[in-house]
Design a protein around this motif. Sequence first.
Motif, PDB file in Angstrom:
ATOM      1  N   MET A   1     -18.740   3.071  -9.770  1.00 15.92           N
ATOM      2  CA  MET A   1     -18.064   4.171  -9.064  1.00 15.92           C
ATOM      3  C   MET A   1     -18.499   5.498  -9.650  1.00 15.92           C
TER       4      MET A   1
ATOM      5  N   LEU B   1     -23.997   0.507  -1.585  1.00 13.26           N
ATOM      6  CA  LEU B   1     -23.173  -0.068  -0.523  1.00 13.26           C
ATOM      7  C   LEU B   1     -23.840  -1.300   0.073  1.00 13.26           C
TER       8      LEU B   1
ATOM      9  N   VAL C   1     -18.587  -7.239   1.563  1.00  9.18           N
ATOM     10  CA  VAL C   1     -18.138  -5.969   0.992  1.00  9.18           C
ATOM     11  C   VAL C   1     -17.723  -6.128  -0.463  1.00  9.18           C
ATOM     12  N   LYS C   2     -17.161  -7.287  -0.797  1.00  5.55           N
ATOM     13  CA  LYS C   2     -16.604  -7.451  -2.142  1.00  5.55           C
ATOM     14  C   LYS C   2     -17.663  -7.363  -3.235  1.00  5.55           C
ATOM     15  N   SER C   3     -18.887  -7.662  -2.906  1.00  5.85           N
ATOM     16  CA  SER C   3     -19.906  -7.640  -3.953  1.00  5.85           C
ATOM     17  C   SER C   3     -20.720  -6.357  -3.960  1.00  5.85           C
ATOM     18  N   TRP C   4     -20.330  -5.347  -3.187  1.00  8.92           N
ATOM     19  CA  TRP C   4     -21.051  -4.076  -3.230  1.00  8.92           C
ATOM     20  C   TRP C   4     -20.893  -3.434  -4.603  1.00  8.92           C
TER      21      TRP C   4
ATOM     22  N   ILE D   1     -20.437  -0.507  -5.475  1.00 17.82           N
ATOM     23  CA  ILE D   1     -19.452   0.565  -5.612  1.00 17.82           C
ATOM     24  C   ILE D   1     -18.066   0.032  -5.911  1.00 17.82           C
ATOM     25  N   THR D   2     -17.836  -1.256  -5.713  1.00 16.60           N
ATOM     26  CA  THR D   2     -16.511  -1.809  -6.021  1.00 16.60           C
ATOM     27  C   THR D   2     -16.308  -1.970  -7.516  1.00 16.60           C
ATOM     28  N   MET D   3     -17.383  -1.915  -8.314  1.00 17.26           N
ATOM     29  CA  MET D   3     -17.241  -2.072  -9.763  1.00 17.26           C
ATOM     30  C   MET D   3     -17.006  -0.714 -10.421  1.00 17.26           C
ATOM     31  N   PRO D   4     -16.056  -0.606 -11.340  1.00 20.07           N
ATOM     32  CA  PRO D   4     -15.718   0.705 -11.936  1.00 20.07           C
ATOM     33  C   PRO D   4     -16.912   1.459 -12.500  1.00 20.07           C
TER      34      PRO D   4
ATOM     35  N   GLN E   1     -26.186  -7.749  -3.734  1.00 21.30           N
ATOM     36  CA  GLN E   1     -24.919  -7.106  -3.380  1.00 21.30           C
ATOM     37  C   GLN E   1     -24.309  -7.685  -2.123  1.00 21.30           C
TER      38      GLN E   1
END
Lengths: 186, 374, 156, 318
Positions: D184, D248, D173-176, D178-181, D168
């Motif tokens: 979420m 995260l 941050v972009k690969s955390w 939580i950024t993927m639907p 991650q």
Amino acid sequence: MGLYIGDKMMKYEEWSKLAIKVSKASLWMLHFCTGCGAIEMPPVMTSRYDMERFGIAPMATPRQADVLLITGYLTVKTLRRVIQVYEQMQSPKYVIAFGSCTINGGMYWDSYNTIKHLEKYIPVDVYITGCMPRPEGIINAFIKLMELIDEGKARGWEKYQKYYDKYKENQRRVFNFEIEGENEEY
Amino acid sequence: MKEYELFIGPQHPGITGNMMYHLWVDGDTVTKAECNVGCLHRGFERLMESRLWMQNIPLVCRICVPEPDVNEAAYSMAVEQLMDWEIPERAKYIRTIVLELARIAAYLMAIGSYAGSIGIYTIPQWSLGDRDYILDIFEQLTGARIYHIYIWPGGVRWDMPAGLPKLIEKTLSYIEKRLELYDDVLFENRIFFDRAIGVGKIPCDKAIEWGVSGPNLRACGYGYDVRKLEPYAAYDEIDFDIVSYPDLGKFDTHEAGDVYTRMLIRRLEIEQSIAIIRQALKKMPEGEHILKHPNWLRWKVPAGYAFARVESSKGEFGYFVVSDGELKPVRVHVRGPSYTHGINVAERLLKGANIADVSQILFSLDICPPDIER
Amino acid sequence: MKSIELIGKGKEMHGRAYIEVMPDELENAIKKLKENGFNHFVMLSCIDWLEEEKFELVYHLWSYEVKEHVMLSVRMNRNNASMPSMSHLFPQIETYEREIHEMYGIEFDGNNRLTPFLLENWHHAPPMRKDFDSEKFVGKLYESIPFIEEDENEGI
Amino acid sequence: MDVMGIAIKVALLTAYAVIGTCVGLLFMGIGRKIIARVHNRVGPPFYQNFIDVAKLLSKKTNISHGWIFDLALLFSISGILLTLLFLPIGGVQLLSMEGDAFLVLYLLAIPALGFALGAGASGNPNAGVGVMRALVMMLSYELPFIITLIALMIYYDTTSLATIVRMQSINGVKSWAITMPPFMLAAFAADMALQGMLMEQPFDIPVAPHEIASGPMVEFGGKYLGSLMLYKAIALVAETTLFVDLFLGGGVVAHGNFAFVINFIVWLALIFLLFILSILIAASFPRFRIEQAFGFYWKYEAIIAAISLIWVYILVIK
């Protein structure tokens, strides 16, 4: 007894001084709702007067508490429970008594069911006078108790241990409504 | 899990004051409940027999701590019945205002402690803080926060200060504003619905026989209110509607007599009280606030039996006063609403309840132990 | 007043109906009132008339329909006082009878729950009786218990 | 491994345990302050919890209910400490192995068992009811939590927490996750499970003071309660860290020589935010009944978690 910190050895006395400092800043109370005084406890604990500023927090069970609040007159039936609660608390423990009725009976001076002087049954560290004591008075009592702890004068629990037999005798007499000379069943 | 016994009280957060319940529990269900009271028994009625008629006024207000004024009012009304006194108009209106302010204070406390029993500690913090503003009014009017000793036989002790109506109006509009916040957090909360609807139901056909009164009775669908049935103070000149099930205003109606309905009735009656106080302030006439009274120390009340009742926030409060024409009463007996709610009704409602609901049932009945034990 | 008409006797007192009945008429009187709309039992009081050697029990009933309050009064002798229990008519009478049993020593036949109610371990005279002197009792019991003084010399 | 290496490792582990405890206590104090603001109050000083623990540990008489009662607390504290040490903190992992995601799940169950032992030994019926509730609660929140964990494992094709964190943190941050639907949804389900783990409203059922007089803790006083508070502080850090690690990226945003300082601060900020979120939820909701909480987790939360699992599975197959 002591503990080495660097090259200094902290003596037992110094540790107990530290213990006094912390125990005075975090008095957890058990507000035993024995009488009318309990009505002024919620305002003291909630947003208007906010007791938690001083590190005073209400607790659910006697095992967790340091200060026992006797909020008002005590009937004999309640006294029995209060003493059970007091004995379950962990030393060092303190007692704050509310209102005139715990000092000398107050307006219930001729009532057959309320004890008049709380001092005869458990040691009391701080009294608050009045009926009812105002929230400011209650906070003031806590600050007084903190001072007493600091000066090492709040030693009611040691008195209770020392004169345990005498206290027990007084308690037994009042629980059984024992009047000398007339104990026959009605 | 095998059956076990549980003692709730007197030192327990989930109990309404200093009283005890002895529960027999099977798994999570209460199979039997027994009430044990007497921790607050001061022998009031005995003490009142050995004091002068007037000396009893400071005693009676100690009978119901959250709402002391109803006691003074009921006792004074009973004595006025014996004396055949008609109190001045202005005193009637002042009494109405004081009683309604005390009702709001008691309801705020009831709502706060109920919310605490289901675990939302924000509401008690707010509502008890707001209740303090009402106590401020009392302090200005009577000089005391809790025990006012203000309503006397023949009227009220002092006249209302000139600036007070303004302060009352300010406090009332503040409380009205705060009520919306309470709605958001508690009364329109989904988990409150889940917890309260259908829990602790008083069977509506039994409610009157069991002696249920006050908001608890109105939650069962009976629109009975002493203020309408037997108007005292100035209630007969004031226009208000009784709040009762099934008409819950802007809130949804669910089952009759359950915890949800009982709490909402209390919530709605705060608004009702606010409206009553506003009306009373507007209609209040000028004039005397107390009758010309005799020397209190040598005051003899004519012999007879009198019964006065008032509507308190907990239910019907009654005073039965017997006089034999002497300096002291022969008998004063208090009918506290909690006497039936706390013992008979609670014992029956707790049977079969979930152990998690015990505390919320007790708080929603609004039991006040001092008026059980006196 | 409706209740006075129903029972056939009694008088009005400060807007309330006051009806005196004999102990054996009591149950029928309450039943009759209950059937005719007096369905709210307010309370049960007891009065100790020391000079007349009588206990007076007053059953208060209220009718929501006709808005009328009735006081049904029964008198009995002070010695070995007893009454049949009325708790089968209204459930909360049971509690009132428990209290009166404890406070005045009146027996209620048919009430199975005359256990100690407000007092614990009480073995003196019932405290609400007029011949029980509360002030004297306080002097003999509470004032005679000694304070516990600390011994100055010993310290703790 | 040489002696020096072992010594450094032990020192580091101790340091982490101490830091974890202090951070937990500090956050609890700040949390009390924030809740007090919600209540319109001033609140205690932020260091109040340190004083409380010190006071409790200095109390004199202590009532024990036998050696099982004493041991149970030790059991709980060591369980939660081990959990903390197995978790990557700010990207740094001290104890690591393949499959430690499962290990952490099991370790998280140990404290509850410790409580069960202690409460059982105390013999208080309130404690008994509380422990039953705690075990049912564990059963309920573990289901959605395990489903979300499986979704993560499938997506990253690993059972090691360290690998999940590393994957991650490749792009900051972009690969955390939580950024993927799909994640979420999973994060929502896991956050609710976290609320249950932290025992905050609406899931503070095991310790409900009004119902069972603070449940398992009812017989703990003095030094026992002090240890319990320490346990709570560590648990707070461990459980929020687990969430941060899973969704995260463990708070890892920087790479390089002194990156661990930045990562540590980011981690601290993230667990603080999570904790604040949890206590704010607690301040605005009443408490569920135990069967309602069970229904909530197994009906709604489990379905949300399952949807995210299926979604992830479809993504992976493609």
